[in-house]
Design a protein around this motif. Structure first.
Motif, short mmCIF file in Angstrom:
data_model
loop_
_atom_site.label_atom_id
_atom_site.label_comp_id
_atom_site.label_asym_id
_atom_site.label_seq_id
_atom_site.Cartn_x
_atom_site.Cartn_y
_atom_site.Cartn_z
N THR A 7 0.83 -1.20 0.00
CA THR A 7 0.00 0.00 0.00
C THR A 7 0.86 1.25 0.00
O THR A 7 0.60 2.21 -0.74
CB THR A 7 -0.93 0.00 1.23
N LEU A 8 1.90 1.26 0.82
CA LEU A 8 2.80 2.41 0.89
C LEU A 8 3.48 2.66 -0.44
O LEU A 8 3.53 3.79 -0.93
CB LEU A 8 3.85 2.18 1.99
N VAL A 9 4.00 1.60 -1.05
CA VAL A 9 4.71 1.74 -2.33
C VAL A 9 3.76 2.27 -3.40
O VAL A 9 4.10 3.21 -4.13
CB VAL A 9 5.31 0.39 -2.76
N ASN A 10 2.57 1.70 -3.48
CA ASN A 10 1.62 2.14 -4.51
C ASN A 10 1.17 3.58 -4.29
O ASN A 10 0.99 4.34 -5.24
CB ASN A 10 0.42 1.20 -4.54
N ALA A 11 0.98 3.96 -3.03
CA ALA A 11 0.57 5.33 -2.72
C ALA A 11 1.65 6.33 -3.14
O ALA A 11 1.35 7.39 -3.71
CB ALA A 11 0.27 5.47 -1.23
N LEU A 12 2.91 5.99 -2.89
CA LEU A 12 4.00 6.89 -3.27
C LEU A 12 4.17 6.93 -4.79
O LEU A 12 4.40 8.01 -5.36
CB LEU A 12 5.30 6.44 -2.60
N CYS A 13 4.06 5.80 -5.44
CA CYS A 13 4.16 5.77 -6.90
C CYS A 13 3.08 6.64 -7.53
O CYS A 13 3.32 7.36 -8.51
CB CYS A 13 4.02 4.34 -7.42
N SER A 14 1.87 6.56 -6.98
CA SER A 14 0.74 7.32 -7.53
C SER A 14 0.81 8.79 -7.18
O SER A 14 0.42 9.65 -7.98
CB SER A 14 -0.57 6.73 -7.03
N GLY A 15 1.29 9.11 -5.98
CA GLY A 15 1.19 10.47 -5.48
C GLY A 15 2.37 11.37 -5.77
O GLY A 15 2.21 12.59 -5.81
N CYS A 16 3.56 10.81 -5.97
CA CYS A 16 4.73 11.65 -6.22
C CYS A 16 4.68 12.23 -7.63
O CYS A 16 4.23 11.56 -8.56
CB CYS A 16 6.01 10.85 -6.02
N PRO A 17 5.14 13.47 -7.81
CA PRO A 17 5.03 14.15 -9.11
C PRO A 17 6.10 13.73 -10.10
O PRO A 17 6.89 14.55 -10.58
CB PRO A 17 5.16 15.62 -8.72
N PHE A 18 6.10 12.45 -10.45
CA PHE A 18 7.06 11.95 -11.43
C PHE A 18 6.55 12.23 -12.84
O PHE A 18 5.36 12.47 -13.06
CB PHE A 18 7.28 10.45 -11.26
N SER A 19 7.45 12.17 -13.81
CA SER A 19 7.07 12.35 -15.20
C SER A 19 6.31 11.12 -15.69
O SER A 19 6.31 10.06 -15.05
CB SER A 19 8.31 12.56 -16.07
N VAL A 20 5.67 11.26 -16.85
CA VAL A 20 4.95 10.13 -17.44
C VAL A 20 5.89 8.95 -17.68
O VAL A 20 5.56 7.80 -17.38
CB VAL A 20 4.26 10.55 -18.76
N MET A 21 7.08 9.23 -18.19
CA MET A 21 8.05 8.16 -18.45
C MET A 21 8.46 7.47 -17.16
O MET A 21 8.58 6.23 -17.09
CB MET A 21 9.29 8.71 -19.16
N GLU A 22 8.67 8.25 -16.12
CA GLU A 22 9.08 7.68 -14.84
C GLU A 22 7.94 6.85 -14.25
O GLU A 22 8.16 5.76 -13.71
CB GLU A 22 9.49 8.80 -13.88
N LYS A 23 6.71 7.34 -14.34
CA LYS A 23 5.57 6.58 -13.83
C LYS A 23 5.39 5.30 -14.63
O LYS A 23 5.01 4.25 -14.07
CB LYS A 23 4.31 7.44 -13.86
N GLN A 24 5.68 5.36 -15.93
CA GLN A 24 5.55 4.16 -16.73
C GLN A 24 6.56 3.10 -16.31
O GLN A 24 6.27 1.90 -16.31
CB GLN A 24 5.71 4.48 -18.22
#
Length: 216
Positions: free
Chosen positions: A167-184
Motif C-alpha cells: 500500500t505504501l509503495v503504490n501510494a507513493l508511486c501514484s502520489g509523487c510528481p514523477f514524469s509520465v516516463m518515470e511513472k511508466q
C-alpha cells in the motif's frame, strides 16, 4: 458492491476497453478514484457496467488529443463502486486486478478504444505478494525521508511505518510528481520489489538533482 476475485488468467477478458490518462496509475490491489465526464468515457462506463466492469488504465504518451499514443503496458481494474452525479458525471472507484501488454488495438465502432490484452507476463499479479518477496522498508523510508526534507514536506511517519508495504509503495508511486516516463517505469517493474527499487531510485535522483527523464 462485490470485490473482484480473479485467480486464473483464463478468467480475464479477451478484449478490454482502455482509458488513456497520463499520470493516473493503477496497480493490482490498489484503488483509483475517477471522475468521468467526457461523453465517450461515460459511454464506456455504461457498457462495462453491464459486463465484467473491467477497464484498462493506460498512460497516454503523446500523439493527438483525440487519439493519443498509448504506452505498451497498463493495468486493468474492475469498477467496485460507482455513483452518478446530478450533472451526469460518474464517480467510480477502480480496484486493480492485473497488468497487461497491448497485443493489438481493435477496430471498433464504440467512441472509446479497445485492445486485445496480453495478460501472460503478469500472472503473478493475481496473487498476493509473499512476505519472503517483500522489499526492504528501511531503504524506502530513508529515501522518502530525504525526499520530503528536500521539498520541505510534512509527513505522517507513523502512518509510513505502519502501512502495509505494498500500500505504501503504490501510494507513493501514484502520489509523487514523477514524469509520465518515470511513472511508466513504475508500472512496468516486474515485481513489487522491482517497483520499490525503481521508486527509491527516482526519489534519490530527485534529491541529488539528477535528470529523472533519463530513466528508461
Amino acid at each position: 458492491m462485490s470485490q473482484p476475485s480473479f485467480t486464473r488468467l483464463s478468467e480475464l477478458p479477451e478484449e478490454l476497453a482502455i482509458f488513456p490518462l497520463p499520470g493516473a496509475l493503477l496497480f493490482p490491489r490498489w484503488q483509483l478514484p475517477l471522475n468521468i465526464f467526457e461523453p465517450r468515457y461515460l459511454n464506456m462506463i455504461d457498457d462495462v457496467i453491464q459486463d465484467m466492469r473491467m477497464i484498462g488504465m493506460i498512460q497516454s504518451v503523446g500523439g493527438s488529443k483525440a487519439k493519443p499514443d498509448v504506452a505498451h503496458t497498463g493495468c486493468a481494474g474492475r469498477i467496485t463502486a460507482w455513483s452518478e452525479t446530478g450533472d451526469g458525471r460518474y464517480l467510480i472507484t477502480l480496484t486493480g486486478i492485473a497488468r497487461f501488454d497491448v497485443k493489438e488495438e481493435l477496430s471498433v465502432m464504440t467512441p472509446y478504444r479497445q485492445v486485445v490484452p496480453d495478460w501472460a507476463p503478469y500472472e503473478a499479479d493475481l496473487k498476493d505478494v509473499p512476505d519472503s518477496k517483500l522489499p526492504d522498508r528501511s531503504r524506502l523510508v530513508s529515501a522518502l525521508h530525504d525526499y520530503t526534507e528536500a521539498h520541505d514536506m510534512s509527513t505522517d511517519w507513523s502512518a509510513v511505518e505502519e502501512a502495509p508495504l505494498e500500500t505504501l509503495v503504490n501510494a507513493l508511486c501514484s502520489g509523487c510528481p514523477f514524469s509520465v516516463m518515470e511513472k511508466q517505469a513504475l508500472v512496468e517493474a516486474p515485481t513489487l520489489k522491482d517497483r520499490t527499487e525503481t521508486l527509491i531510485t527516482l526519489l534519490e535522483m530527485d534529491v541529488s538533482g539528477e535528470d529523472g527523464g533519463t530513466l528508461q
